[in-house]
Design an enzyme around this catalytic site. Sequence first.
Site, short mmCIF file in Angstrom:
data_model
loop_
_atom_site.label_atom_id
_atom_site.label_comp_id
_atom_site.label_asym_id
_atom_site.label_seq_id
_atom_site.Cartn_x
_atom_site.Cartn_y
_atom_site.Cartn_z
CB ILE A 18 39.87 46.03 31.48
CG1 ILE A 18 38.71 45.28 31.70
CG2 ILE A 18 39.44 47.39 31.81
CD1 ILE A 18 37.88 45.57 33.34
CB CYS B 163 47.70 37.93 30.94
SG CYS B 163 48.06 39.45 29.99
CG HIS B 164 44.91 43.53 32.59
ND1 HIS B 164 43.90 44.54 33.18
CD2 HIS B 164 45.17 43.72 33.97
CE1 HIS B 164 44.04 45.56 34.37
NE2 HIS B 164 44.87 45.09 35.11
CG PHE B 165 40.80 41.92 35.58
CD1 PHE B 165 41.30 41.77 37.09
CD2 PHE B 165 41.04 43.51 35.43
CE1 PHE B 165 41.99 43.13 37.94
CE2 PHE B 165 41.44 44.44 36.49
CZ PHE B 165 42.46 44.53 37.55
#
Length: 169
Positions: free
Chosen positions: A77, A70-72
């Site tokens: 990352i 879900c992060h970028f």
Amino acid sequence: MADYPSSFDKDDLLKCARGELFGPGNAQLPAPPMLMMDRITEVSGDGGAHGKGHIVAEFDINPELWFFECHFPGNPIMPGCLGLDGLWQLTGFNLGWRGWQGRGYALGVGEVKLTGMVRPERKMLTYKIDFTKAIQTRRLTMGVADGIVEADGEVIYDVKGMKVALSES
């Protein structure tokens, strides 16, 4: 110092998250998935670079960790704030390990330098924290510490002046 061991495995950390290690109302680690370490390999109240205490912990990285998806999306990352939170978690754990009473909370940080990233191909993070102050008075229980996070042996975070307090309210 309280009579606790100087290292802890994942089961011990989960006991701490449930409030079973230091007792109800005292320092408590977050539960997974917010628990940012798998084991604590060293903890002291008088060791470290300044003789005021230290703590070392490890976190195994695998590509299935929740934040990579879900992060970028498409550029996985680990969020930098999670590494910082891991440092705060361990600073509070050290205060509870000392036998000091109260629930932990982060007060702030003086300086944060991020010089690398945690991507899915990394294998392990190592947190190393050295206390510069450990204060317990009638009105205040607080630790001030510097720390680093290493990813596979490479320093990727350098933090100065982390502050964590314990409060009985």
